[in-house]
Design a protein around this motif. Structure first.
Motif, PDB file in Angstrom:
ATOM      1  N   ALA A 520       0.838  -1.196   0.000  1.00 26.76           N
ATOM      2  CA  ALA A 520       0.000   0.000   0.000  1.00 26.76           C
ATOM      3  C   ALA A 520       0.875   1.249   0.000  1.00 26.76           C
ATOM      4  O   ALA A 520       1.942   1.280   0.616  1.00 26.76           O
ATOM      5  N   MET A 521       0.417   2.261  -0.718  1.00 27.31           N
ATOM      6  CA  MET A 521       1.077   3.567  -0.715  1.00 27.31           C
ATOM      7  C   MET A 521       0.028   4.624  -0.386  1.00 27.31           C
ATOM      8  O   MET A 521      -1.013   4.707  -1.045  1.00 27.31           O
ATOM      9  N   TYR A 522       0.310   5.419   0.641  1.00 32.30           N
ATOM     10  CA  TYR A 522      -0.595   6.499   1.013  1.00 32.30           C
ATOM     11  C   TYR A 522       0.133   7.822   0.833  1.00 32.30           C
ATOM     12  O   TYR A 522       1.105   8.128   1.521  1.00 32.30           O
ATOM     13  N   LYS A 523      -0.339   8.621  -0.121  1.00 33.26           N
ATOM     14  CA  LYS A 523       0.269   9.918  -0.410  1.00 33.26           C
ATOM     15  C   LYS A 523      -0.319  10.939   0.557  1.00 33.26           C
ATOM     16  O   LYS A 523      -1.230  11.709   0.231  1.00 33.26           O
ATOM     17  N   ALA A 524       0.227  10.948   1.764  1.00 33.63           N
ATOM     18  CA  ALA A 524      -0.358  11.747   2.841  1.00 33.63           C
ATOM     19  C   ALA A 524      -0.316  13.241   2.547  1.00 33.63           C
ATOM     20  O   ALA A 524      -1.279  13.975   2.806  1.00 33.63           O
ATOM     21  N   PHE A 525       0.798  13.690   2.014  1.00 37.37           N
ATOM     22  CA  PHE A 525       0.969  15.116   1.729  1.00 37.37           C
ATOM     23  C   PHE A 525       1.483  15.266   0.298  1.00 37.37           C
ATOM     24  O   PHE A 525       2.673  15.435   0.060  1.00 37.37           O
ATOM     25  N   PRO A 526       0.581  15.192  -0.682  1.00 33.24           N
ATOM     26  CA  PRO A 526       1.014  15.186  -2.086  1.00 33.24           C
ATOM     27  C   PRO A 526       1.355  16.572  -2.642  1.00 33.24           C
ATOM     28  O   PRO A 526       1.965  16.675  -3.699  1.00 33.24           O
ATOM     29  N   ASN A 527       0.961  17.643  -1.937  1.00 38.70           N
ATOM     30  CA  ASN A 527       1.114  18.989  -2.507  1.00 38.70           C
ATOM     31  C   ASN A 527       1.858  19.925  -1.551  1.00 38.70           C
ATOM     32  O   ASN A 527       1.406  21.038  -1.273  1.00 38.70           O
ATOM     33  N   LEU A 528       2.998  19.485  -1.054  1.00 38.86           N
ATOM     34  CA  LEU A 528       3.775  20.331  -0.167  1.00 38.86           C
ATOM     35  C   LEU A 528       4.508  21.426  -0.926  1.00 38.86           C
ATOM     36  O   LEU A 528       4.856  22.460  -0.356  1.00 38.86           O
ATOM     37  N   GLY A 529       4.766  21.180  -2.210  1.00 36.86           N
ATOM     38  CA  GLY A 529       5.484  22.152  -3.011  1.00 36.86           C
ATOM     39  C   GLY A 529       4.561  22.884  -3.963  1.00 36.86           C
ATOM     40  O   GLY A 529       3.357  23.053  -3.720  1.00 36.86           O
ATOM     41  N   THR A 530       5.131  23.304  -5.080  1.00 36.62           N
ATOM     42  CA  THR A 530       4.376  23.991  -6.118  1.00 36.62           C
ATOM     43  C   THR A 530       4.325  23.136  -7.359  1.00 36.62           C
ATOM     44  O   THR A 530       4.959  22.069  -7.435  1.00 36.62           O
ATOM     45  N   GLU A 531       3.610  23.589  -8.379  1.00 32.58           N
ATOM     46  CA  GLU A 531       3.492  22.820  -9.612  1.00 32.58           C
ATOM     47  C   GLU A 531       4.841  22.668 -10.301  1.00 32.58           C
ATOM     48  O   GLU A 531       5.136  21.639 -10.898  1.00 32.58           O
ATOM     49  N   THR A 532       5.659  23.723 -10.223  1.00 37.29           N
ATOM     50  CA  THR A 532       6.984  23.669 -10.851  1.00 37.29           C
ATOM     51  C   THR A 532       8.029  23.061  -9.926  1.00 37.29           C
ATOM     52  O   THR A 532       9.099  22.673 -10.380  1.00 37.29           O
ATOM     53  N   ARG A 533       7.723  22.981  -8.639  1.00 37.51           N
ATOM     54  CA  ARG A 533       8.664  22.415  -7.671  1.00 37.51           C
ATOM     55  C   ARG A 533       7.903  21.454  -6.754  1.00 37.51           C
ATOM     56  O   ARG A 533       7.668  21.727  -5.588  1.00 37.51           O
ATOM     57  N   PRO A 534       7.507  20.297  -7.299  1.00 36.22           N
ATOM     58  CA  PRO A 534       6.666  19.368  -6.529  1.00 36.22           C
ATOM     59  C   PRO A 534       7.418  18.741  -5.356  1.00 36.22           C
ATOM     60  O   PRO A 534       8.561  18.320  -5.483  1.00 36.22           O
ATOM     61  N   ILE A 535       6.746  18.705  -4.226  1.00 36.99           N
ATOM     62  CA  ILE A 535       7.281  18.068  -3.020  1.00 36.99           C
ATOM     63  C   ILE A 535       6.157  17.256  -2.410  1.00 36.99           C
ATOM     64  O   ILE A 535       5.032  17.734  -2.272  1.00 36.99           O
ATOM     65  N   ASN A 536       6.434  16.016  -2.039  1.00 31.94           N
ATOM     66  CA  ASN A 536       5.398  15.192  -1.440  1.00 31.94           C
ATOM     67  C   ASN A 536       5.988  14.216  -0.441  1.00 31.94           C
ATOM     68  O   ASN A 536       7.180  13.878  -0.482  1.00 31.94           O
ATOM     69  N   LEU A 537       5.132  13.784   0.477  1.00 30.85           N
ATOM     70  CA  LEU A 537       5.539  12.858   1.537  1.00 30.85           C
ATOM     71  C   LEU A 537       4.410  11.861   1.744  1.00 30.85           C
ATOM     72  O   LEU A 537       3.232  12.212   1.662  1.00 30.85           O
TER      73      LEU A 537
END
Length: 786
Positions: A520-537
């Protein structure tokens, strides 16, 4: 027409890269394969890297640590969706597979994918043959190294007419190894030829591949060295570790044929060579509802053998005076019986399998469909393997401790016996060996004959539940059967000969094996960054349960292996973090395997100074808890750093056995040849037409035997290279193995499977024999595309 090799047990049990690859898609070697003209996945943190950078051999992939004892046969290799060989005891995969220019796709399957698709435990390599191209294309490669390797590799593909396509490849390898042996200039002589005819039609394609492979050689890499208490080793005077040959120089096997009882003389390379003819029918078809049918049907004929010298203790041949005492020995050269020998003596047992025929039929038929939220697959696998009277001759032998050593014969001073077997009070020198220096012919002879069969239903599902949550499920329901005969201890006593002269015992067993996996993968925080600088956890979790049974080859010895179904449960939980500059995967993993079977060799030093050797199948469990963190760092354009840290503690459980009338227990001990701390550091930098890369792996202290009474000091395995792309069609590369030129030992120390702590003290600062990593090697490669 003959064969190549068999690797003795490098039982590396660790956690490393594959534990973090349970969930993510597998990555191939992004160092060595990066310049190859094959399709590979992009590197990602948490994936198995550099699988083809092998510090032990360059003929196949390295053993990737998974926290369990590795297969003696090494990493599983699949070709066109099917295992290259069914049983490594009959034929090693690298005898008919190499990473050549006939490969179109190269990938690595993680531990759950391997369980579902290869019915095995560990990480596996998966390759797919080039089935033809729209335009005529070709690749020519030539590789050499500082020891005189000659490797040529040619691949060509293109169109014919009416949507027919072709591809063909030829791989020729003449490798001297890292030392010069009197047996042969080249210790790996392999030829692999493949041809494919493929027909494409509106909804799919169908093709046929024929492959011929011939391989002969010796892969044994053992060396004498002076062993110290801290786990370091020094070279024996006059012998360079990894640079001098430690193979008995005649290259001849003088023994008794296990099937006929006749005296025979076999060539170690030619009479154990591997010959293969393989036909694959492969294709895929897409139905109107977008379901896809993929299939491979295979027939594989093999005539192959095995050369496997097992070296035990090193003793001393002293000069005997005019007043010998009972038990004294005197040694002579086998090729010059009038020339006495004094000095160090290497004792061992030769295990030699002459060529025997194996026929394999395999099939995989898989139906799949992909939609927006689901990607499912159901498949049918059937693997049929028939070994025709596979056998291994054995005998005890000894040779001098020297480069390109010569065989020794010996006599022993003892009391003469009368007709009733009673002592006469008179003493004389008695010949113990035959004229070739051999004795105890076929005391541990191995034999098995019959069929293995695995038939399975396989299913997988990739389910995107929400934008944040995805679930991968897998199941394999497998019926496994063995049906044949073997030469049991009772048969041997009844036959009362040193060959398979009497009746054999039939064996028929079947099991139903169940494998289930979930990730299982849970994208808890998919939008920590911006569209041009994506950050996720997010978070990762894995569960697996694998069942496996044994193979007919486990009945090769005299003792009943008592095959029981083994269970491999495991789970992991971790976190991932993705940033344009850094990707991190960190996971805690627990994995266990029950009823692990190991055909072990034991030695006992007798009162007269001789060594008695016995082979026995041992069963035990292994339990591992580990933590691994995998990082991919890209701070600026062109530079990439991959780093991996693994901490683990795999231990034996239920490891009790009896040998030579004594009870032993290894329960609670750390698994042999395992480092508790593993570190990988892989930097690379690309600019213009150049790429420079390096790879370093650190292995902390590991135990060199099962009782944990001998250790090897920590070591580094190091690689580096420079790639230059002259233009889109021509590139050159230079690489190095073992940059630090470490000559340290690895793996295990022969003849110490029951060595106690008290007995180990007597081995400090003494000559022992064991395995080692490749010495410093420089490799040059040229590739031309057209």
């Amino acid at each position: 027409m003959k064969r190549k090799y068999y690797s003795r047990a490098l039982l590396v049990a660790a956690l490393a890269a594959s534990t973090s690859s349970w969930h993510l898609n597998a990555q191939t070697t992004h160092r060595k394969a990066a310049s190859d003209s094959v399709k590979v996945a992009n590197p990602k943190a948490g994936e198995t890297a550099n699988v083809m950078l092998n510090a032990s051999s360059d003929s196949g992939p390295r053993v990737v640590n998974i926290g369990l004892p590795a297969s003696v046969g090494g990493t599983v290799i699949l070709e066109n969706g099917l295992p290259v060989t069914y049983d490594y005891m009959g034929q090693m995969p690298t005898l008919l597979w190499r990473q050549d220019n006939g490969i179109a796709k190269f990938g690595v399957l993680n531990i759950t994918e391997t369980a579902l698709l290869a019915s095995d435990v560990g990480v596996s390599v998966s390759t797919w043959t080039n089935r033809g191209t729209d335009k005529t294309k070709g690749t020519i490669s030539f590789t050499t190294n500082s020891f005189g390797l000659l490797r040529g590799d040619v691949g060509i593909s293109g169109p014919l007419k009416n949507n027919w396509f072709y591809s063909a490849s030829a791989f020729i390898n003449m490798d001297p190894g890292t030392f010069r042996s009197n047996i042969s200039t080249f210790l790996d002589k392999t030829q692999i030829y493949k041809g494919v005819i493929n027909k494409k039609y509106n909804r799919g394609q169908i093709g046929v591949q024929y492959k011929y492979a011939y391989s002969e050689g010796i892969s044994t890499k053992q060396s004498p060295y002076i062993y110290h208490q801290d786990g370091t080793v020094d070279k024996v005077d006059g012998f360079k570790i990894g640079r001098d040959s430690y193979l008995e120089q005649s290259g001849m096997i003088h023994t008794i044929d296990p099937l006929t009882g006749k005296n025979v003389s076999w060539d170690a390379m030619q009479d154990a060579a591997s010959i293969s003819h393989v036909i694959d029918l492969m294709g895929d078809h897409r139905f109107k509802n977008n379901m896809k049918l993929a299939y491979t049907l295979r027939y594989h004929y093999a005539n192959s053998g095995m050369y496997n010298p097992y070296l035990s203790n090193i003793s001393t041949a002293s000069k005997v005076g005019d007043n010998p005492k009972a038990g004294d020995k005197r040694y002579y050269y086998a090729d010059n019986p009038d020339a006495p020998y004094t000095g160090l003596v290497q004792n061992g047992m030769m295990i030699f399998a002459p060529q025997s025929v194996k026929n394999t039929l395999m099939a995989r038929i898989e139906l799949s469909k992909k939609t927006k939220k689901h990607h499912w697959m159901v498949g049918f696998h059937n693997w049929y393997y028939n070994a025709d009277k596979a056998n291994m001759a054995t005998y005890s032998y000894q040779f001098e401790v020297a480069p390109n050593p010569k065989a020794l014969i010996y006599e022993q001073y003892g009391e003469t016996l009368d007709a009733n077997g009673n002592g006469t009070g008179n003493y004389e020198w008695k010949k113990i060996t035959d004229a070739n220096g051999n004795r105890n012919h076929n005391k541990s002879v191995q034999y098995y004959n019959g069929v293995d069969n695995k038939m399975a239903l396989v299913g997988t599902e990739k389910w995107t539940i929400t934008d944040k949550l995805s679930l991968d499920l897998g199941a394999r329901l497998e019926w496994q059967r063995i049906d044949g005969d073997w030469y049991s201890e009772a048969d041997r006593q009844a036959g009362a000969t040193n060959w398979v002269s009497g009746n054999t015992t039939s064996v028929k067993k079947d099991w139903f094996n169940v494998t289930g996996t979930a990730s299982a993968m849970y994208k808890a925080f998919p939008n920590l960054g911006t569209e041009t600088r994506p950050i996720n956890l997010g978070f990762l979790a894995d569960l697996m349960y694998i069942q496996q049974a044994g193979k007919l080859s486990m009945y090769a010895g005299a003792d009943d292996p008592g095959i029981e179904k083994c269970e491999i449960p495991g789970f992991s939980f971790g976190v991932y973090f993705n940033h344009p500059m850094i990707n991190v995967v960190s996971k805690v993993t627990k994995i266990k395997r029950t009823n692990f079977k190991n055909n072990s060799t034991f030695n006992k030093k007798e009162a007269d100074g001789s060594t008695t050797t016995e082979k026995q199948t041992i069963s035990y469990d292994v339990n591992t808890l580990g933590w691994t963190t995998d990082v991919l760092f890209k701070p600026f354009k062109g530079f990439e750093l991959h780093a991996l840290l693994t901490l683990q503690n795999p231990k034996y459980e239920n490891y009790e056995f009896e040998v030579f009338g004594q009870q032993y227990s290894n329960s609670g001990n750390v698994a042999r040849s395992v480092s508790k701390t593993l570190i990988e550091i892989d930097p690379s930098y690309s600019w213009g037409k150049f790429k420079i890369w390096a790879s370093a792996r650190y292995f902390s202290k590991e135990y060199a035997n099962y009782p944990n009474t001998l250790t090897f000091a920590g070591r580094w395995e190091t690689f580096a290279g420079l790639n230059y792309r002259y233009d889109k069609n021509i590139d050159f590369s230079i690489s190095a193995v073992n940059l630090l030129n470490q000559s340290g030992a690895q793996g295990s120390i022969s003849g110490t499977n029951t060595t106690t702590a008290q007995e180990a003290v007597a081995l400090y600062d003494q000559p022992l024999v064991g395995t080692y990593i490749r010495p410093f090697t420089i490799e040059f490669k040229t590739r031309i595309r057209f």
